[in-house]
Design a protein around this motif. Structure first.
Motif, short mmCIF file in Angstrom:
data_model
loop_
_atom_site.label_atom_id
_atom_site.label_comp_id
_atom_site.label_asym_id
_atom_site.label_seq_id
_atom_site.Cartn_x
_atom_site.Cartn_y
_atom_site.Cartn_z
N VAL A 105 -7.28 -0.02 1.62
CA VAL A 105 -6.48 1.16 2.00
C VAL A 105 -6.99 1.75 3.31
CG1 VAL A 105 -5.81 3.49 1.30
CG2 VAL A 105 -5.81 1.65 -0.38
N ARG A 108 -6.15 -1.08 6.21
CA ARG A 108 -4.75 -1.41 6.48
C ARG A 108 -3.87 -0.19 6.68
NH1 ARG A 108 -1.35 -5.89 2.97
NH2 ARG A 108 0.69 -5.61 3.96
N TRP A 109 -4.17 0.89 5.93
CA TRP A 109 -3.31 2.07 6.00
C TRP A 109 -4.09 3.32 6.41
CZ3 TRP A 109 -2.72 -1.03 1.35
CH2 TRP A 109 -1.66 -1.93 1.44
N HIS A 110 -5.27 3.12 6.96
CA HIS A 110 -6.09 4.22 7.50
C HIS A 110 -6.31 5.32 6.46
CE1 HIS A 110 -5.69 2.33 11.43
NE2 HIS A 110 -4.39 2.22 11.19
N ASP A 112 -4.35 6.40 4.12
CA ASP A 112 -3.19 7.24 3.82
C ASP A 112 -2.05 6.36 3.30
OD1 ASP A 112 -1.07 9.00 3.75
OD2 ASP A 112 -1.42 9.82 5.76
N LEU A 113 -1.73 6.49 2.02
CA LEU A 113 -0.70 5.65 1.43
C LEU A 113 0.70 5.99 1.93
CD1 LEU A 113 -2.01 5.31 -2.23
CD2 LEU A 113 -2.04 3.59 -0.42
N ARG A 114 0.83 7.09 2.65
CA ARG A 114 2.12 7.35 3.27
C ARG A 114 2.41 6.32 4.36
NH1 ARG A 114 1.18 13.62 4.55
NH2 ARG A 114 -0.66 12.61 5.43
N ARG A 115 1.35 5.72 4.90
CA ARG A 115 1.54 4.63 5.85
C ARG A 115 2.04 3.37 5.14
NH1 ARG A 115 -1.31 5.08 10.98
NH2 ARG A 115 -2.29 7.14 11.17
N MET A 116 1.62 3.16 3.90
CA MET A 116 2.19 2.07 3.10
C MET A 116 3.67 2.33 2.88
SD MET A 116 1.50 0.97 -0.87
CE MET A 116 -0.15 0.26 -0.73
N ASP A 118 5.64 3.97 4.81
CA ASP A 118 6.34 3.72 6.07
C ASP A 118 6.45 2.22 6.35
OD1 ASP A 118 6.52 6.44 6.35
OD2 ASP A 118 4.82 6.61 7.74
N GLU A 119 5.40 1.46 6.01
CA GLU A 119 5.46 0.00 6.19
C GLU A 119 6.56 -0.59 5.33
OE1 GLU A 119 2.68 -3.97 5.60
OE2 GLU A 119 1.69 -2.03 5.88
#
Length: 212
Positions: A105, A108-110, A112-116, A118-119
């Motif tokens: 996490v 790959r997403w720095h 922050d699962l909000r980046r997941m 967005d991906e």
């Protein structure tokens, strides 16, 4: 009983989400979303939901509320926290999976699962695929996460996995995600999904609702 009566009883008697049981006040923020991911990992083996939620509480109480804190924690500290919740047999492998997942996490997403999110471009199927990149999470676990996360990610709604839909069918309710979503306001989709899962795990609860 009518569909409306069964639905009302489901929410009133069983409509506590698993995130709530684990002490997670779910919000669209990095820490609570990560804690939901941890709970998902804990639920993704053959162990009772009660034990998994207790383990999530113990890990949180130990301070492992972010991927950075989890990644920086000692493996034995994670094992000990799981042990306090009587999360036995799987404590060592789960401690390893939690450490590896936290590092994923972060990398790959720095963190922050909000980046997941967005991906995945807010596509539920794409999100389920990404979730399965996290150690220990498979298709069932990905469904668990989405079932709970729909409380704060409206674009997931209505999300009812196979277990929830199966319980609905057993109760004589509509049993497709779309039809189940129409039974309650969108804000209650996560609660209804949790209630159906809880009933599916309790033969007594299922029988009481059927026979009422």
């Amino acid at each position: 009983m009518t569909v409306d009566t069964i639905t009302s009883r489901l929410l009133s008697e069983h409509g506590r989400t698993y995130a709530e049981e684990a002490g997670i006040t779910l919000r669209d923020k990095p820490s609570p979303l990560y804690r939901l991911l941890v709970l998902t990992v804990l639920c993704s083996i053959r162990i009772s939901a009660g034990t998994a939620t207790r383990a999530a509480r113990e890990l949180s109480a130990a301070g492992f509320r972010t991927p950075r804190a989890m990644a920086d924690s000692g493996w034995q500290d994670r094992v000990d926290a799981l042990g306090r919740a009587h999360y036995v047999r799987y404590d060592e492998s789960t401690a390893t999976a939690l450490g590896e997942g936290a590092r994923l996490v972060l990398d790959r997403w720095h963190g922050d699962l909000r980046r997941m999110r967005d991906e995945a471009d807010r596509d539920p199927d794409a999100l389920r695929e990404l979730l399965q990149d996290v150690p220990r999470i498979g298709p069932v676990g990905a469904g668990i996460f989405c079932r709970e996360a729909q409380a704060v990610w409206p674009w997931l709604r209505p999300f009812f996995d196979d277990r929830a839909c199966g319980a609905a069918e057993d109760l004589g309710l509509p049993h497709t995600p779309r039809d189940l979503g129409g039974l309650v306001p969108p804000k209650d989709h996560a609660r209804l999904a949790a209630a159906l899962v809880r009933v599916s795990l309790s033969k007594d609860a299922l029988a009481r609702l059927r026979d009422a």
